[in-house]
Design an enzyme around this catalytic site. Structure first.
Site, PDB file in Angstrom:
ATOM      1  N   SER A 125       0.835  -1.204   0.000  1.00 27.97           N
ATOM      2  CA  SER A 125       0.000   0.000   0.000  1.00 27.97           C
ATOM      3  C   SER A 125       0.868   1.252   0.000  1.00 27.97           C
ATOM      4  O   SER A 125       1.984   1.261   0.540  1.00 27.97           O
ATOM      5  CB  SER A 125      -0.852  -0.025   1.271  1.00 27.97           C
ATOM      6  OG  SER A 125      -1.417   1.232   1.538  1.00 27.97           O
ATOM      7  N   TYR A 150      -1.627  -1.439  11.112  1.00 22.86           N
ATOM      8  CA  TYR A 150      -1.949  -1.927   9.762  1.00 22.86           C
ATOM      9  C   TYR A 150      -0.837  -1.534   8.783  1.00 22.86           C
ATOM     10  O   TYR A 150      -0.295  -2.368   8.047  1.00 22.86           O
ATOM     11  CB  TYR A 150      -3.304  -1.352   9.301  1.00 22.86           C
ATOM     12  CG  TYR A 150      -3.479  -1.387   7.806  1.00 22.86           C
ATOM     13  CD1 TYR A 150      -3.848  -2.561   7.155  1.00 22.86           C
ATOM     14  CD2 TYR A 150      -3.251  -0.241   7.027  1.00 22.86           C
ATOM     15  CE1 TYR A 150      -3.981  -2.592   5.770  1.00 22.86           C
ATOM     16  CE2 TYR A 150      -3.377  -0.266   5.653  1.00 22.86           C
ATOM     17  CZ  TYR A 150      -3.743  -1.439   5.029  1.00 22.86           C
ATOM     18  OH  TYR A 150      -3.856  -1.461   3.665  1.00 22.86           O
ATOM     19  N   LYS A 154       2.215  -3.763   6.561  1.00 22.63           N
ATOM     20  CA  LYS A 154       2.555  -3.688   5.131  1.00 22.63           C
ATOM     21  C   LYS A 154       4.075  -3.544   4.962  1.00 22.63           C
ATOM     22  O   LYS A 154       4.684  -4.199   4.114  1.00 22.63           O
ATOM     23  CB  LYS A 154       1.837  -2.511   4.465  1.00 22.63           C
ATOM     24  CG  LYS A 154       0.336  -2.692   4.347  1.00 22.63           C
ATOM     25  CD  LYS A 154      -0.034  -3.839   3.416  1.00 22.63           C
ATOM     26  CE  LYS A 154      -1.522  -4.056   3.287  1.00 22.63           C
ATOM     27  NZ  LYS A 154      -1.894  -5.327   2.642  1.00 22.63           N
TER      28      LYS A 154
HETATM   29  N1  UFG Z   1     -12.848  10.979   3.586  1.00 22.87           N
HETATM   30  C1  UFG Z   1     -13.870  11.858   3.894  1.00 22.87           C
HETATM   31  N2  UFG Z   1     -15.018  11.332   4.391  1.00 22.87           N
HETATM   32  C2  UFG Z   1     -15.207  10.003   4.588  1.00 22.87           C
HETATM   33  C3  UFG Z   1     -14.149   9.105   4.263  1.00 22.87           C
HETATM   34  C4  UFG Z   1     -12.974   9.652   3.778  1.00 22.87           C
HETATM   35  O1  UFG Z   1     -13.747  13.074   3.741  1.00 22.87           O
HETATM   36  O2  UFG Z   1     -16.272   9.595   5.058  1.00 22.87           O
HETATM   37  C5  UFG Z   1     -11.601  11.530   3.020  1.00 22.87           C
HETATM   38  C6  UFG Z   1     -10.389  11.245   3.873  1.00 22.87           C
HETATM   39  O3  UFG Z   1     -10.247  12.236   4.861  1.00 22.87           O
HETATM   40  C7  UFG Z   1      -9.274  11.250   2.832  1.00 22.87           C
HETATM   41  C8  UFG Z   1      -9.963  10.761   1.550  1.00 22.87           C
HETATM   42  O4  UFG Z   1     -11.353  10.917   1.784  1.00 22.87           O
HETATM   43  O5  UFG Z   1      -8.862  12.553   2.618  1.00 22.87           O
HETATM   44  C9  UFG Z   1      -9.694   9.301   1.251  1.00 22.87           C
HETATM   45  O6  UFG Z   1      -9.990   8.549   2.422  1.00 22.87           O
HETATM   46  P1  UFG Z   1     -10.083   6.965   2.394  1.00 22.87           P
HETATM   47  O7  UFG Z   1     -10.427   6.518   3.781  1.00 22.87           O
HETATM   48  O8  UFG Z   1     -10.978   6.513   1.287  1.00 22.87           O
HETATM   49  O9  UFG Z   1      -8.632   6.531   1.984  1.00 22.87           O
HETATM   50  P2  UFG Z   1      -7.246   6.832   2.721  1.00 22.87           P
HETATM   51  O10 UFG Z   1      -6.425   7.586   1.737  1.00 22.87           O
HETATM   52  O11 UFG Z   1      -7.391   7.393   4.061  1.00 22.87           O
HETATM   53  O12 UFG Z   1      -6.816   5.346   2.954  1.00 22.87           O
HETATM   54  C10 UFG Z   1      -5.950   4.707   2.144  1.00 22.87           C
HETATM   55  C11 UFG Z   1      -6.242   3.211   2.087  1.00 22.87           C
HETATM   56  C12 UFG Z   1      -5.865   2.520   3.372  1.00 22.87           C
HETATM   57  C13 UFG Z   1      -4.494   2.972   3.814  1.00 22.87           C
HETATM   58  C14 UFG Z   1      -4.495   4.439   3.966  1.00 22.87           C
HETATM   59  C15 UFG Z   1      -3.207   4.916   4.568  1.00 22.87           C
HETATM   60  O13 UFG Z   1      -7.601   2.958   1.792  1.00 22.87           O
HETATM   61  O14 UFG Z   1      -5.849   1.131   3.157  1.00 22.87           O
HETATM   62  O15 UFG Z   1      -4.713   5.010   2.685  1.00 22.87           O
HETATM   63  O16 UFG Z   1      -2.922   6.214   4.326  1.00 22.87           O
HETATM   64  F1  UFG Z   1      -4.117   2.432   4.973  1.00 22.87           F
END
Ligand code: UFG
Length: 339
Positions: A125, A150, A154
């Site tokens: 990831s 988590y 990785k």
């Molecule tokens: N977000 C919102 N509202 C929500 C969910 C997410 O505004 O309800 C925003 C988050 O703040 C972020 C973006 O949308 O800015 C993406 O969020 P995600 O949760 O979809 O994805 P992430 O980038 O946080 O997560 C990804 C992977 C994980 C990994 C993580 C680590 O999905 O597996 O990056 O940085 F661990």
């Protein structure tokens, strides 16, 4: 004779899409899954898409005797390892659950696979980069101390694979670092099926649009980005799945330059949370109920990939637009609502 690939965690979101693309490319596939975080929906969807049943072995990779038994029943040319826990927040609350499961299952798999000369693809990831000062990130961008157990699993599993490939004769390894996988198969027969309230943005958007969730909270609009919301690299799930086929083929055809290789799998295109929401509204024709909320702890402002190494070495490139990806995610959510 066709080559055979084991897909551990193959009944889940990414595993099911990868299975379809492997079969399309002429591989035999065996799916193994303990079904702890999914039901048969995606496995059944895969069988409908490809028009045949695939072997589905219900087993846990933490049980080494089960892994040994599997490898005596089949001869695998490669294994793609997805079987792992993946909830960042839960991993902070229950670190040992994550370390035990994610690391034991992978070490068991390598232990057995290496004796059979079976190549190994690990699903890593972009989380390994943490918050990088230089963007986009390349594979040479230094990894940073993980901010969750988590994320740490990785990093540790990447290192275990690197060291194993170096130490043991006859196996190759590839780690693919995914950016943000989103979307669904164009058939709408497989897609993401989060249990409970989704943590990730795309399923939260589609569930809000269908009426399962009342309102999307956009976490933070005061980041140092153009519209104040976070930037991510959203990679279409079918594009992502195809990268696995390219990587497996490179391994089994003996085309690797190193025994262990790492690739970024992303589009190279940063998209803000607000842009994703607006694009969803456009492709679905549905206004989305959303509000701005405080930042979510642990989120980084921006990350996106430099995917040029994968473009060059794997001959792979992300092809689908954000519009196509969100349209597919929306079709999948509607398909679920009709069931
Ligand atoms: N977000 C919102 N509202 C929500 C969910 C997410 O505004 O309800 C925003 C988050 O703040 C972020 C973006 O949308 O800015 C993406 O969020 P995600 O949760 O979809 O994805 P992430 O980038 O946080 O997560 C990804 C992977 C994980 C990994 C993580 C680590 O999905 O597996 O990056 O940085 F661990």
């Amino acid at each position: 004779m066709s080559k055979c690939v084991l897909v551990s965690g193959g009944a889940g979101y990414i595993g099911s899409h990868v299975t379809v693309e492997l079969v399309n490319a002429g591989y035999e596939v065996v799916v193994a899954d303990n079904m702890s975080n999914c039901d048969l929906t995606c496995y059944n969807g895969v069988c409908s898409i490809i028009g045949k049943e695939l072997p589905l072995v219900k087993m846990d990779f933490c049980d080494i005797s089960a892994v040994q038994k599997l490898f005596t029943e089949y001869k695998f040319d490669a294994v793609i390892h997805f079987a792992a826990f993946k909830a960042v927040g839960e991993s902070v609350d229950e670190p040992l659950k994550y370390y035990r499961n994610n690391i034991l299952s992978f070490t068991n798999l390598i232990e057995v696979a290496r004796k059979k000369g079976c190549n190994i693809l690990f699903s890593s990831s972009a989380t390994v980069y943490g918050e990088s000062e230089t963007l986009p990130v390349t594979e040479r961008t230094p990894r940073q101390q993980a901010t969750s157990p988590y994320g740490n699993t990785k990093q540790i599993c990447e290192d275990i694979l690197r060291d194993s490939v170096k130490a043991y004769e006859g196996i190759n390894g590839i780690a693919l670092r995914y950016f943000n996988p989103v979307g669904a198969h164009p058939s709408a027969l497989i897609g993401e099926l989060p249990r409970g309230v989704p943590n990730n943005l795309a399923p939260f958007i589609t569930q809000t649009a269908i009426g399962k969730r009342e309102c999307l909270s956009i976490f933070g609009n005061d980041y140092p980005t153009e519209d104040g919301t976070c930037l991510r690299d959203y990679i279409d799930i079918v594009d992502l799945a195809k990268a696995h086929v390219c990587a497996v083929t490179r391994m089994v055809e003996g085309r690797m330059k190193d025994g262990y290789e790492v690739y970024n799998i992303g589009t190279g295109r940063p998209v803000s949370v607000l842009e994703l929401v607006k694009t969803f509204e456009k492709v679905s024709g549905k206004p989305l109920n959303y509000k701005f909320a405080p930042r979510r702890s642990g989120d980084i402002a921006a990350i996106w990939a430099d995917p040029s190494l994968a473009n060059k070495e794997l001959g792979w490139k992300a092809e689908r637009s954000v519009e196509q990806t969100l349209a597919a995610a929306w079709a999948w959510e509607q398909h679920l609502a009709e069931k």
